[in-house]
Scaffold this active site. Structure first.
Site, short mmCIF file in Angstrom:
data_model
loop_
_atom_site.label_atom_id
_atom_site.label_comp_id
_atom_site.label_asym_id
_atom_site.label_seq_id
_atom_site.Cartn_x
_atom_site.Cartn_y
_atom_site.Cartn_z
N ASN A 11 0.86 -1.18 0.00
CA ASN A 11 0.00 0.00 0.00
C ASN A 11 0.90 1.24 0.00
O ASN A 11 1.45 1.61 1.03
CB ASN A 11 -0.89 -0.04 1.25
CG ASN A 11 -1.75 1.20 1.40
OD1 ASN A 11 -1.84 2.01 0.47
ND2 ASN A 11 -2.38 1.36 2.55
N TRP A 12 1.05 1.86 -1.16
CA TRP A 12 1.96 3.00 -1.27
C TRP A 12 1.39 4.25 -0.63
O TRP A 12 2.10 5.25 -0.48
CB TRP A 12 2.27 3.29 -2.74
CG TRP A 12 3.00 2.21 -3.48
CD1 TRP A 12 3.32 0.96 -3.01
CD2 TRP A 12 3.50 2.27 -4.81
NE1 TRP A 12 3.99 0.25 -3.97
CE2 TRP A 12 4.11 1.03 -5.10
CE3 TRP A 12 3.48 3.25 -5.80
CZ2 TRP A 12 4.70 0.75 -6.33
CZ3 TRP A 12 4.07 2.97 -7.03
CH2 TRP A 12 4.69 1.73 -7.29
N LYS A 13 0.12 4.27 -0.31
CA LYS A 13 -0.55 5.46 0.24
C LYS A 13 -0.31 6.66 -0.69
O LYS A 13 -0.19 6.48 -1.89
CB LYS A 13 -0.11 5.72 1.68
CG LYS A 13 -0.25 4.44 2.53
CD LYS A 13 -0.15 4.69 3.99
CE LYS A 13 -0.32 3.36 4.72
NZ LYS A 13 -0.33 3.50 6.16
N HIS A 101 -9.73 1.05 4.44
CA HIS A 101 -8.50 1.26 5.21
C HIS A 101 -8.81 2.21 6.37
O HIS A 101 -9.61 3.14 6.22
CB HIS A 101 -7.42 1.84 4.30
CG HIS A 101 -6.07 1.85 4.95
ND1 HIS A 101 -5.71 2.80 5.88
CD2 HIS A 101 -5.02 1.01 4.84
CE1 HIS A 101 -4.48 2.54 6.31
NE2 HIS A 101 -4.03 1.46 5.69
N GLU A 103 -7.31 4.64 7.52
CA GLU A 103 -7.11 6.06 7.22
C GLU A 103 -8.33 6.63 6.49
O GLU A 103 -8.71 7.78 6.69
CB GLU A 103 -5.82 6.24 6.40
CG GLU A 103 -4.60 6.06 7.30
CD GLU A 103 -3.34 5.58 6.60
OE1 GLU A 103 -3.26 5.66 5.36
OE2 GLU A 103 -2.43 5.12 7.31
N GLU A 173 -5.61 -4.93 10.44
CA GLU A 173 -4.61 -3.91 10.71
C GLU A 173 -4.97 -3.14 11.98
O GLU A 173 -5.78 -2.20 11.93
CB GLU A 173 -4.54 -2.91 9.55
CG GLU A 173 -4.16 -3.52 8.23
CD GLU A 173 -3.56 -2.46 7.30
OE1 GLU A 173 -2.41 -2.61 6.91
OE2 GLU A 173 -4.25 -1.48 7.00
N GLY A 179 2.13 2.31 10.76
CA GLY A 179 3.09 3.40 10.60
C GLY A 179 3.78 3.82 11.89
O GLY A 179 4.39 4.88 11.95
N SER A 215 3.27 -2.00 10.40
CA SER A 215 4.70 -2.02 10.63
C SER A 215 5.35 -3.36 10.29
O SER A 215 6.23 -3.83 11.03
CB SER A 215 5.01 -1.61 12.08
OG SER A 215 4.51 -0.30 12.33
N GLY A 236 2.71 -1.11 4.35
CA GLY A 236 2.73 0.31 4.00
C GLY A 236 4.14 0.79 3.73
O GLY A 236 4.69 0.59 2.65
N GLY A 237 4.76 1.40 4.75
CA GLY A 237 6.07 2.03 4.60
C GLY A 237 7.10 1.19 3.85
O GLY A 237 7.77 1.68 2.93
P1 PGA Z 1 2.64 0.37 7.68
O1 PGA Z 1 1.19 0.58 7.03
O2 PGA Z 1 3.21 -0.92 7.11
O3 PGA Z 1 3.43 1.57 7.26
O4 PGA Z 1 2.45 0.27 9.15
C1 PGA Z 1 0.31 -0.48 6.83
C2 PGA Z 1 -0.97 0.00 6.20
O5 PGA Z 1 -1.48 1.07 6.57
O6 PGA Z 1 -1.54 -0.67 5.31
#
Ligand code: PGA
Length: 260
Positions: A11-13, A101, A103, A173, A179, A215, A236-237
């Protein structure tokens, strides 16, 4: 379950413009050729503006990577300024979409009801979905995380017909792990993944990959698969770095199937 394939989704966001996206997809292509996974499917979810470029590079270089959008509006078309429909994504060659998600739920008012409408519309359009669920810190502290997450899933999948079961993956998640560098313990992941599998209808239990996200790094991937008993990750990251992302894919591929 043992014949099921693992799944790793990046997930590149809101990161990387389309030029940077092309570069990252090419890097992923080179690394995945050198470390071809045997039992793990790889998906990337770039921002909307990168989707076309990502699909083109993947097609031209015949890469074994599927492309997902990070969000979709459930309507087919109309006065929804700034939004994109499931049909538009399909036409572009996008195969999947992340739905719900945390977010989007927290920052853009995505309620359980909207998640459900979006799930049904995306499935109807022939997209695969990665349905995201997960509790915040307060819910975890209050001891009701399992009830909270299983409710989210039941609400999201309400009215979904059996014919769509093979289009569904679920990503657990915990919000406090996203994050933050704080990963949920493998015991907590295993407990939640097992609870999620338990409430899924029999047909869905057989096909749905249940992922963990929050994470995830190359260093914790193997433990989360083996002891956390998940079918892969939503990353994500670490998905913005080709070496790290492919290392996660390789680590999953090396141990998946030994956890059940
Ligand atoms: P993260 O994000 O790996 O940076 O914690 C995961 C996500 O939000 O899908």
């Amino acid at each position: 379950m043992s014949e099921q394939r693992a799944l790793v989704v990046g997930n590149w966001k809101m990161n990387l413009d389309h030029v940077e996206a092309i570069h990252l997809v090419q890097q992923l292509g080179v690394l995945l050729r050198a470390h071809t996974p045997e039992r793990t499917d790889v998906v990337i979810a770039p921002p909307f503006v990168d989707l076309r470029s990502a699909c083109s590079v993947i097609e031209a270089d015949r890469l074994n990577i599927a492309v997902a959008a990070q969000h979709v509006n459930p309507a087919e078309s109309g006065a929804f300024t700034g939004e994109v429909s499931p049909g538009m994504l399909k036409r572009l060659g996008v195969q999947s979409v992340i739905v719900g998600h945390s977010e989007r739920r927290e920052m853009f008012g995505m309620t359980d009801e909207i998640v459900n409408t979006t799930v049904r519309s995306a499935l109807q359009a022939g997209l695969r979905i990665i349905l995201c669920v997960g509790e915040g810190h307060e819910v975890r502290e209050s001891g009701s995380a399992i009830e909270y997450v299983t409710n989210q899933i039941n609400n999201a999948l309400d009215g979904v017909g059996e014919r769509h079961y093979d289009q569904i993956a679920i990503a657990y998640e915990p919000i406090w792990a996203i994050g933050t560098g704080v990963t949920a313990s493998s015991e907590a992941v295993s407990e939640m993944i097992t609870a999620i599998r338990d409430i899924l209808p029999a047909g869905l239990k057989k096909t749905a990959a249940v992922l963990y996200g929050g994470s995830v790094k190359p260093e914790n991937a193997e433990e989360l698969i083996v002891l956390g008993r998940c079918d892969g990750f939503l990353v994500g990251g670490a998905s913005l770095n080709a070496e790290q992302f492919v290392q996660i894919v390789s680590n999953v591929d090396g141990c998946y199937g030994k956890n059940r």
